[in-house]
Design a protein around this motif. Structure first.
Motif, mmCIF file in Angstrom:
data_model
loop_
_atom_site.group_PDB
_atom_site.id
_atom_site.type_symbol
_atom_site.label_atom_id
_atom_site.label_comp_id
_atom_site.label_asym_id
_atom_site.label_seq_id
_atom_site.Cartn_x
_atom_site.Cartn_y
_atom_site.Cartn_z
ATOM 1 N N VAL A 299 0.828 -1.210 0.000
ATOM 2 C CA VAL A 299 0.000 0.000 0.000
ATOM 3 C C VAL A 299 0.863 1.260 0.000
ATOM 4 N N GLY A 300 1.999 1.211 0.671
ATOM 5 C CA GLY A 300 2.857 2.383 0.743
ATOM 6 C C GLY A 300 3.342 2.853 -0.613
ATOM 7 N N LEU A 301 3.561 1.920 -1.518
ATOM 8 C CA LEU A 301 4.035 2.293 -2.852
ATOM 9 C C LEU A 301 2.987 3.086 -3.640
ATOM 10 N N SER A 302 1.712 2.934 -3.275
ATOM 11 C CA SER A 302 0.664 3.673 -3.997
ATOM 12 C C SER A 302 0.677 5.150 -3.652
ATOM 13 N N LEU B 194 7.419 8.965 1.456
ATOM 14 C CA LEU B 194 8.542 8.984 0.524
ATOM 15 C C LEU B 194 8.053 8.921 -0.919
ATOM 16 N N THR B 195 7.122 8.012 -1.200
ATOM 17 C CA THR B 195 6.625 7.879 -2.567
ATOM 18 C C THR B 195 5.729 9.055 -2.956
ATOM 19 N N THR B 196 5.081 9.670 -1.967
ATOM 20 C CA THR B 196 4.325 10.898 -2.261
ATOM 21 C C THR B 196 5.253 11.981 -2.780
ATOM 22 N N LEU B 197 6.388 12.155 -2.119
ATOM 23 C CA LEU B 197 7.370 13.149 -2.551
ATOM 24 C C LEU B 197 7.887 12.833 -3.947
ATOM 25 N N ALA C 23 -8.833 2.150 -5.576
ATOM 26 C CA ALA C 23 -8.825 0.701 -5.828
ATOM 27 C C ALA C 23 -8.256 -0.056 -4.634
ATOM 28 N N VAL C 24 -7.199 0.458 -4.031
ATOM 29 C CA VAL C 24 -6.626 -0.176 -2.838
ATOM 30 C C VAL C 24 -7.622 -0.145 -1.693
ATOM 31 N N PHE C 25 -8.307 0.994 -1.531
ATOM 32 C CA PHE C 25 -9.293 1.127 -0.464
ATOM 33 C C PHE C 25 -10.429 0.123 -0.637
ATOM 34 N N LEU C 26 -10.919 -0.029 -1.845
ATOM 35 C CA LEU C 26 -12.001 -0.979 -2.092
ATOM 36 C C LEU C 26 -11.552 -2.418 -1.887
ATOM 37 N N ALA C 27 -10.306 -2.711 -2.254
ATOM 38 C CA ALA C 27 -9.782 -4.068 -2.063
ATOM 39 C C ALA C 27 -9.716 -4.428 -0.588
ATOM 40 N N LEU C 28 -9.427 -3.447 0.268
ATOM 41 C CA LEU C 28 -9.401 -3.699 1.702
ATOM 42 C C LEU C 28 -10.799 -3.760 2.300
ATOM 43 N N LEU C 29 -11.708 -2.980 1.738
ATOM 44 C CA LEU C 29 -13.056 -2.893 2.293
ATOM 45 C C LEU C 29 -13.916 -4.097 1.926
ATOM 46 N N ALA C 30 -13.803 -4.577 0.705
ATOM 47 C CA ALA C 30 -14.700 -5.621 0.209
ATOM 48 C C ALA C 30 -14.764 -6.858 1.103
#
Length: 255
Positions: free
Chosen positions: A34-37, A154-157, A180-187
């Motif tokens: 998730v951090g890479l996103s 870091l990846t945001t920067l 998409a990451v949020f939905l994958a965790l929520l589903a």
């Protein structure tokens, strides 16, 4: 009372534990993935008109991916800044409910709680709730939170700085990475009929009102799906047996 409830919810530390290495491995997997996103957020935020400093400040201070994407998405769509901030705020409110549960499971000292609160997000909650003992809950929460916080910022920067080199973010589809990451965790968490009904109604409201309402407003309206579904469920719930008996035993006036 809260401490007793927490102890009842956690299995015995003896015999029901999970190897620390396994907890760390799972936590690192979630944190890194998730951090890479955060790169996608940095690119999308810069593409919506925010400066590198503003983009990094959002990740450092807000640190809840779905809310950050909602904010910059609404701004990119021409939405009012106040409306965009309101939509992001209501998305972030869910973290307060996560905190109520995690405060019992983690049972952290008072001095640590304000710092731990910054890491109460979807991913840390998911990892923590999957653990069988308090020790593994603390390890999972800490490793996930630390890994994700460092990588996300870091990846945001990197994303914000490299936005100009990438060009059109819509062409790459990076604006959809965070949701998409949020939905994958929520589903996987939608287990009951009511939860699925709330999610479905929220999707219909959000998408249906998107063409007719200003950017950011459909997210606020979609939040009404939860109280509406709970109200309908309450109306159709059977009366408790004790109440039904009391109603039948009530004196009647046959005059």
């Amino acid at each position: 009372m809260a401490e007793q409830t927490a102890l009842a919810d956690i299995r015995s530390e003896e015999g029901g534990g999970k190897p620390d290495a396994a907890v760390v491995r799972d936590a690192l997997g979630v944190g890194v993935a998730v951090g890479l996103s955060g790169f996608a957020f940095g690119v999308t935020s810069a593409g919506s008109g925010l400066t590198v400093l503003q983009t990094c400040a959002l990740s450092l201070l807000v640190f809840t991916g779905a809310s950050q994407f909602a904010l910059v998405g609404a701004l990119a769509g021409g939405g009012n800044p106040l409306t965009a901030a309101a939509g992001a705020f209501f998305l972030g409110v869910r973290n307060a409910f996560y905190g109520l549960r995690l405060s019992q499971l983690l049972a952290l000292p008072r001095a640590v709680r304000p710092f731990a609160a910054q890491w109460v997000i979807d991913e840390t909650t998911a990892v923590a709730l999957a653990q069988p003992t308090r020790r593994s809950v603390r390890i999972g929460f800490t490793v996930t939170g630390l890994t994700l916080y460092v990588l996300w910022n870091l990846t945001t920067l990197l994303g914000a700085v490299g936005a100009e080199a990438i060009g059109d973010t819509d062409a790459w589809g990076l604006d959809a990475a965070g949701p998409a990451v949020f939905l994958a965790l929520l589903a996987p968490m939608l287990k009951t009929t009511t939860e699925r009904a709330v999610a479905g109604a929220a999707v219909l409201l959000g998408l249906g009102l998107l063409p007719v309402l200003p950017a950011g407003v459909p997210v606020l309206v979609a939040a009404l799906a939860a109280p509406a579904a709970l109200y309908i469920e309450g109306r159709h719930a059977p009366k408790p047996a004790g109440r039904m008996k009391a109603d039948n035993d009530a004196p009647r006036d046959d005059r």
